[in-house]
Design an enzyme around this catalytic site. Structure first.
Site, PDB file in Angstrom:
ATOM      1  N   LYS A 150      54.564  15.240   9.860  1.00 17.92           N
ATOM      2  CA  LYS A 150      53.313  15.864  10.005  1.00 17.92           C
ATOM      3  C   LYS A 150      52.741  15.301  11.547  1.00 17.92           C
ATOM      4  O   LYS A 150      51.878  14.238  11.665  1.00 17.92           O
ATOM      5  CB  LYS A 150      52.549  15.394   9.311  1.00 17.92           C
ATOM      6  CG  LYS A 150      50.944  16.071   9.189  1.00 17.92           C
ATOM      7  CD  LYS A 150      50.202  16.011   7.644  1.00 17.92           C
ATOM      8  CE  LYS A 150      48.772  16.231   7.809  1.00 17.92           C
ATOM      9  NZ  LYS A 150      48.473  17.832   8.139  1.00 17.92           N
ATOM     10  N   GLU A 182      54.971  29.492   6.784  1.00 19.09           N
ATOM     11  CA  GLU A 182      53.483  28.881   6.563  1.00 19.09           C
ATOM     12  C   GLU A 182      52.377  29.274   7.291  1.00 19.09           C
ATOM     13  O   GLU A 182      52.750  29.806   8.094  1.00 19.09           O
ATOM     14  CB  GLU A 182      53.621  27.379   6.250  1.00 19.09           C
ATOM     15  CG  GLU A 182      54.017  26.601   7.752  1.00 19.09           C
ATOM     16  CD  GLU A 182      54.133  25.240   7.484  1.00 19.09           C
ATOM     17  OE1 GLU A 182      53.605  24.435   6.695  1.00 19.09           O
ATOM     18  OE2 GLU A 182      55.015  24.620   8.407  1.00 19.09           O
TER      19      GLU A 182
END
Ligand code: PMP
Length: 286
Positions: A150, A182
């Protein structure tokens, strides 16, 4: 109201909260982040976010700057000092400030930089978009191949979001080799014949903390879950579509590239999962 912001152990008024121009986060996007939602003044899925933070730091060999207990105390203090009832806590850890610009990592022992702040979002759980659903467009996924970390390298997701807005949509789903990876800042799902389909975990996507919780709740409710890739055509022909993220929870998707998904209105599976997720998360919030 002036927010209190956390910078390297200090709680400061936001206009006094600064980091160095030589910080690796600023010069190299060399940092990771987490977003924890707050409902009724409590933190949702806190342990899951701490586990992923540790994983991201380890993947980039950035030292862990604080213990989980210290992170929890800092989250709680910021929520309290900033009077957050509903909203989120953002945290970022970078490789720190080596005092100059250099591609090589700074020497071991250089302290990571830690920044935390809150965003108040009254009525976060009652977002009216849950009733209308999101419209998404598809864009190529041209990000790097460690999307499971992330990092704060969010330029392409920002560009994709802007493209979505320019095309009259709310968000974008990214596509690689014909398969949806995504959303710009969320995990993507379709529902077909009662089965919930979402891409399996790999380096191709972020391992969403909300995804893990929602799939667990779905299985507990005897719903069928298929963790596999799906194409854009399959998504357009699905009965339902939705996304999950820490701040959107479960949000229905009603159109993909202007084609209505199912009836073109939020579907029963997304609605039910949103209810279950909110109820269970409030219950376990700390
Ligand atoms: N994928 C991407 C690319 C994201 O940025 C996010 C949100 N940070 C997610 C998925 C959802 O993850 P989470 O449920 O942990 O918020």
């Amino acid at each position: 109201m002036t927010r209190t912001v956390f910078v390297n152990g200090q709680y400061l008024p936001e206009d006094q909260a600064t980091v160095s121009v030589f910080d690796r986060g600023f010069l190299m996007a060399d940092g990771v982040y987490e977003v924890v939602s707050v409902l009724d003044g409590k933190l949702l899925d806190f342990d899951g976010h701490m586990r992923r933070l540790a994983r991201s730091l380890d993947a980039l060999e950035i030292a862990h700057p604080m213990s989980d207990a210290d992170w929890l105390a800092a989250h709680r203090r910021l929520v309290a000092e900033n009077g957050v009832t509903d909203g989120l806590v953002y945290l970022q850890v970078t490789r720190g400030n080596p005092g100059d610009r250099d591609f090589a990592y700074p020497p071991a022992g250089t302290a990571p930089t830690v920044v935390m702040f809150t965003q108040s979002k009254p009525g976060l759980a009652d977002n009216p978009q849950a009733a209308t659903g999101l419209r998404v467009v598809t864009v190529p996924d041209i990000r790097w191949h460690r999307r499971d970390i992330k990092t704060v390298q969010l330029l392409y997701p920002s560009m994709a979001k802007m493209e979505a807005k320019a095309r009259g949509a709310d968000d974008a789903w990214m596509v690689e080799d014909g398969f949806v990876t995504e959303g710009t800042s969320n995990n993507a799902y379709i529902v077909k014949g009662g089965a919930i389909v979402t891409r399996a975990l790999s380096n191709d996507i972020l391992h969403g903390i909300t995804r893990a919780a929602v799939l667990r709740f779905a299985r507990e409710a005897q719903m069928t879950v298929e963790e596999r890739s799906f194409t854009v055509d399959e998504a357009k022909a699905a009965d339902e579509a939705f996304i999950t993220s820490a701040s959107a929870f479960v949000m229905p998707v009603v159109a993909i590239d202007e084609a209505a998904v199912g009836t073109g209105a939020p579907g029963p599976v997304a609605r039910r999962l949103r209810e279950i997720y909110l109820e269970e998360s409030r219950h376990t919030a700390i």
